[in-house]
Design a protein around this motif. Sequence first.
Motif, PDB file in Angstrom:
ATOM      1  N   ARG A  67      36.777  33.367  43.614  1.00 33.86           N
ATOM      2  CA  ARG A  67      36.147  34.696  43.609  1.00 33.86           C
ATOM      3  C   ARG A  67      36.097  35.277  42.205  1.00 33.86           C
ATOM      4  NH1 ARG A  67      39.370  33.845  47.613  1.00 33.86           N
ATOM      5  NH2 ARG A  67      41.117  34.955  46.713  1.00 33.86           N
ATOM      6  N   VAL A  68      37.126  34.949  41.402  1.00 41.35           N
ATOM      7  CA  VAL A  68      37.086  35.371  39.997  1.00 41.35           C
ATOM      8  C   VAL A  68      35.995  34.586  39.263  1.00 41.35           C
ATOM      9  CG1 VAL A  68      38.365  35.339  37.810  1.00 41.35           C
ATOM     10  CG2 VAL A  68      39.483  36.145  39.904  1.00 41.35           C
ATOM     11  N   LYS A  69      35.905  33.282  39.555  1.00 41.96           N
ATOM     12  CA  LYS A  69      34.893  32.460  38.898  1.00 41.96           C
ATOM     13  C   LYS A  69      33.482  32.978  39.170  1.00 41.96           C
ATOM     14  CE  LYS A  69      34.828  27.901  39.344  1.00 41.96           C
ATOM     15  NZ  LYS A  69      35.260  26.651  40.008  1.00 41.96           N
ATOM     16  N   GLU A  70      33.260  33.396  40.412  1.00 42.45           N
ATOM     17  CA  GLU A  70      31.921  33.886  40.793  1.00 42.45           C
ATOM     18  C   GLU A  70      31.556  35.211  40.128  1.00 42.45           C
ATOM     19  OE1 GLU A  70      32.031  34.116  45.067  1.00 42.45           O
ATOM     20  OE2 GLU A  70      32.356  31.947  45.087  1.00 42.45           O
ATOM     21  N   ALA A  71      32.535  36.004  39.791  1.00 48.88           N
ATOM     22  CA  ALA A  71      32.260  37.340  39.257  1.00 48.88           C
ATOM     23  C   ALA A  71      31.490  37.232  37.944  1.00 48.88           C
ATOM     24  CB  ALA A  71      33.570  38.094  39.050  1.00 48.88           C
ATOM     25  N   LYS A  72      30.482  38.053  37.822  1.00 53.43           N
ATOM     26  CA  LYS A  72      29.665  38.038  36.609  1.00 53.43           C
ATOM     27  C   LYS A  72      29.774  39.390  35.922  1.00 53.43           C
ATOM     28  CE  LYS A  72      26.278  34.626  38.066  1.00 53.43           C
ATOM     29  NZ  LYS A  72      27.050  34.318  39.316  1.00 53.43           N
ATOM     30  N   TYR A  73      29.850  39.356  34.584  1.00 60.70           N
ATOM     31  CA  TYR A  73      29.928  40.613  33.842  1.00 60.70           C
ATOM     32  C   TYR A  73      29.249  40.410  32.497  1.00 60.70           C
ATOM     33  CZ  TYR A  73      31.648  45.023  32.147  1.00 60.70           C
ATOM     34  OH  TYR A  73      31.711  46.289  31.654  1.00 60.70           O
ATOM     35  N   ARG A 112      29.710  41.953  28.548  1.00 59.19           N
ATOM     36  CA  ARG A 112      30.573  41.357  27.531  1.00 59.19           C
ATOM     37  C   ARG A 112      30.521  39.825  27.587  1.00 59.19           C
ATOM     38  NH1 ARG A 112      35.687  44.815  25.857  1.00 59.19           N
ATOM     39  NH2 ARG A 112      34.567  46.698  25.324  1.00 59.19           N
ATOM     40  N   VAL A 134      29.609  37.878  22.697  1.00 57.40           N
ATOM     41  CA  VAL A 134      30.495  37.010  21.917  1.00 57.40           C
ATOM     42  C   VAL A 134      29.773  36.545  20.644  1.00 57.40           C
ATOM     43  CG1 VAL A 134      31.681  34.769  21.903  1.00 57.40           C
ATOM     44  CG2 VAL A 134      31.876  36.263  23.911  1.00 57.40           C
ATOM     45  N   SER A 159      36.430  52.703  35.760  1.00 62.69           N
ATOM     46  CA  SER A 159      36.459  51.319  36.265  1.00 62.69           C
ATOM     47  C   SER A 159      37.636  51.081  37.195  1.00 62.69           C
ATOM     48  CB  SER A 159      36.550  50.326  35.107  1.00 62.69           C
ATOM     49  OG  SER A 159      35.459  50.447  34.253  1.00 62.69           O
ATOM     50  N   TYR A 195      25.196  48.846  37.046  1.00 64.20           N
ATOM     51  CA  TYR A 195      26.260  48.475  36.116  1.00 64.20           C
ATOM     52  C   TYR A 195      27.094  47.397  36.815  1.00 64.20           C
ATOM     53  CZ  TYR A 195      30.488  48.858  33.322  1.00 64.20           C
ATOM     54  OH  TYR A 195      31.566  48.567  32.539  1.00 64.20           O
ATOM     55  N   ALA A 203      30.839  42.698  40.301  1.00 64.66           N
ATOM     56  CA  ALA A 203      32.007  41.913  39.869  1.00 64.66           C
ATOM     57  C   ALA A 203      33.201  42.207  40.778  1.00 64.66           C
ATOM     58  CB  ALA A 203      32.351  42.217  38.410  1.00 64.66           C
ATOM     59  N   VAL A 250      35.222  39.641  43.365  1.00 61.78           N
ATOM     60  CA  VAL A 250      36.665  39.402  43.305  1.00 61.78           C
ATOM     61  C   VAL A 250      37.307  39.707  44.657  1.00 61.78           C
ATOM     62  CG1 VAL A 250      38.828  40.176  42.233  1.00 61.78           C
ATOM     63  CG2 VAL A 250      36.820  39.746  40.805  1.00 61.78           C
TER      64      VAL A 250
END
Lengths: 486, 486
Positions: free
Chosen positions: B18-24, B27, B32, B155, B180, B185, B189
């Motif tokens: 679920r963390v891997k799937e999250a997109k943000y 940033r 980068v 947030s 946003y 995201a 998660v």
Amino acid sequence: MSTTAPLRRLNIDNINPRVKEAKYAVRGELAVRSEEYREQLTKDSHGLPFDEVISANIGNPQQLDQKPITFFRQVLSLLENPALLEKEDVLVNQLGYKTDVLERAKWLLKTVGSVGAYSASPGATGIRESIARFLEQRDGHSAEAKDIYLSAGASSGVSTLLHIICATPKTGVLVPIPQYPLYTACLSVLDAQCVPYYLDESKNWGTDLEAIKGAYKEAVAAGTDVRAIVIINPGNPTGASLSAEDVKAVIDFAAEKKLVIMADEVYQTNVFKGKFHSFKGVLREMQKADPKKYNHVELASLHSVSKGIIGECGHRGGYFELVGIDPEVQEQIYKFVSISLCAPVIGQCLVELMINPPKEGEPSYELYKQEYDGIFSGLEKRAFALYEAFKDMEGVECGEPQGSMYLFPTITLSPKAIEAAKKEGRSPDEFYAFRLLDATGICVVAGSGFGQKAGSLHFRTTFLAPGTEWVGRIAKFHKELMDEFR
Amino acid sequence: MSTTAPLRRLNIDNINPRVKEAKYAVRGELAVRSEEYREQLTKDSHGLPFDEVISANIGNPQQLDQKPITFFRQVLSLLENPALLEKEDVLVNQLGYKTDVLERAKWLLKTVGSVGAYSASPGATGIRESIARFLEQRDGHSAEAKDIYLSAGASSGVSTLLHIICATPKTGVLVPIPQYPLYTACLSVLDAQCVPYYLDESKNWGTDLEAIKGAYKEAVAAGTDVRAIVIINPGNPTGASLSAEDVKAVIDFAAEKKLVIMADEVYQTNVFKGKFHSFKGVLREMQKADPKKYNHVELASLHSVSKGIIGECGHRGGYFELVGIDPEVQEQIYKFVSISLCAPVIGQCLVELMINPPKEGEPSYELYKQEYDGIFSGLEKRAFALYEAFKDMEGVECGEPQGSMYLFPTITLSPKAIEAAKKEGRSPDEFYAFRLLDATGICVVAGSGFGQKAGSLHFRTTFLAPGTEWVGRIAKFHKELMDEFR
């Protein structure tokens, strides 16, 4: 039950069950009642048998009159109002700011730009580099800024790491019992398994490798994917301080079973007996001796400005260092922390000050050392005063203070007292803690809030409250309670 | 693929999916790269076709030279170093601190004790009371401190609320598109469903009730338990500012379907056209007119010190107010926030300053007003400079600026440009954003980072960077890109 549930979308029966399951006794019912008493005491005829509430339930030094370190707060005042730096003569000649205060503030401002700006997601680069230098000095081994992540206190670091580790409801994490309940609360919220291993009270709450092995084996046999082990050193709530041998044994086991080590080292400066052995330092030595066996051990070590000697809880500053974590996994950690943007920047600056305080010969050193040593010896003095009092109390057993901010004595209650607790619908240790609060205004946390062996009873008290007079109040209460239920 | 995965416990294939799937994307890779350019520019012969990086990707005003409000930072400097209050004459006569600065600092210190101490879990009581008074004044309706929760920026408030709402993988939350990406995201998660509803670009990105109804109906038909609706007003990334009628229509729909309203109102002071209508204020009016129908609407409204005019992102201050939430559910929210102890206390104090600034006639008022108005008009001026430039650019369409810190223009790229993007393995809008960064040093976010209707292309730019010269650089780049791929 809520009577309005049918009209609303959200009710106690349909919200996130994992949040409902999470327990966090440190700020639970007892703490709420203590706040009510504090409110009541502001009234003229408060009718309570005490005149002050002593919050010995939370490690919150500055709530209990611990003074902040002057150097830190002078620098922070300049970061908040950089316009003051235009009046150096006033700062130096009339406000007593030393030149190293000014220099540090300028350097930090150069590093972060403005404390009102978001930093890079894992923290300001210059601060991460400074932490790396501190770790190199502490451990005698290299450290890199890219492996350091600033966090809002250690709590948010723990939450981040567990978010990455916990993949399915079968994921298990070895957690010491008794433990600071952040770990079990996070695991509940993440729908993962807490795999409890018992600390050894007979060895002053040290780690017991056999207990860890047993807990691991049992969990794996039950189908749990045990991935990580949490160690809190110095201990919370136990106050234990691990020997290098204990640390080695844990690393050895983690290497064998491929467990990620989560080393909660927020009390690393609060050691009264022996010295602190960082997991990173011990691991690097083991890697030198046997690289093949230990080079791939995965470790996350956490630190915080909230604890230690400085007790700057309200600033929510902290960091964790990653060792041996797969770079692709680290990228996901980076992304995850970026979702909440960054840790509080003034808290990041305070982390930098904590790990890089004035050095001998620098203008602020003398005062810094005096303040720091004063806090340390105050903690030690009160720890031993409590310990001495506990030794004299009937049915109470407590090991000699070793570290952190807590003592975690065993209490023995009579069957009559246990019966009385049952009638109130409370566990005996909760019953004891409520009685203590009601009689003395002293708020501790019952052992069940941290976990304890079935049948044993404890409570956790901080030794932060000023003076030692309140220690006598505990002894008096205890005697009266013992007599009442004899 | 990591080559060392077999040796380590954690690898990209076994961590929390679920963390891997999250997109943000705010940033992401583009940001980068912009930081790499910034680093490269510090070298003598940097070889880049520009001399500065302009971070128009993040709403981070003080990174872009926006100055903080003097009154706020003077008070904060005293909170960090209360010893300064012993030298009132120096503060007043030599450092220009007005008496209301001193008074406010003393009051806040009385309220929080020390900014280095944890506050109560939902925030310091006095600050919550002050926020309640602000809300009463803003809306003309009562507000209570017990319903206000301080948070680390908005947030963390959003994360808290979604943690409570999301109970199962079937839980759905209506989220505007574009949005946003914090919302999607967090839902990733939490393993819950994002139910997207499209905003109406033809009506300057206003809410389109038919689109909301359609999205709701479709999701319910697919078995989703739609529980809440997110509204961002003024809009991010769109810059839209909703009319009272739009707000009413959303509340009406939420009342009918029993949806919790999450009103992200962090840009409530950034309105250039018309005025801000708070969900709470509009709801209370509707409740007066038809209590039976609206009294049980559940609303959470979020605010932050990061945005607005003051842009104090790095301080991570914010709050949410709960309206109509079941008391038992509120107890669970209280417990959940207590696990992370409390929001940064200096950030809490800044929230208090933001919502209770100097009033007319008070010593700091004049300077405060001058600074505040200066920031506001600077934002407005740059918003319109960008808007005018976009109007002149081939294939670019953009509505007139209304609010927040962003413009979100449509771009039209030629088939040849779209082909070139494909070859690079990027979506056309990402391709455009990377080209813009490489050519000009200006970093924006591609529309796909926020969601957009299939086939449409956008980017989001802040209008925070000082000056308007950089706007010309975008126009020049755009013309050259259009010519290259004609």
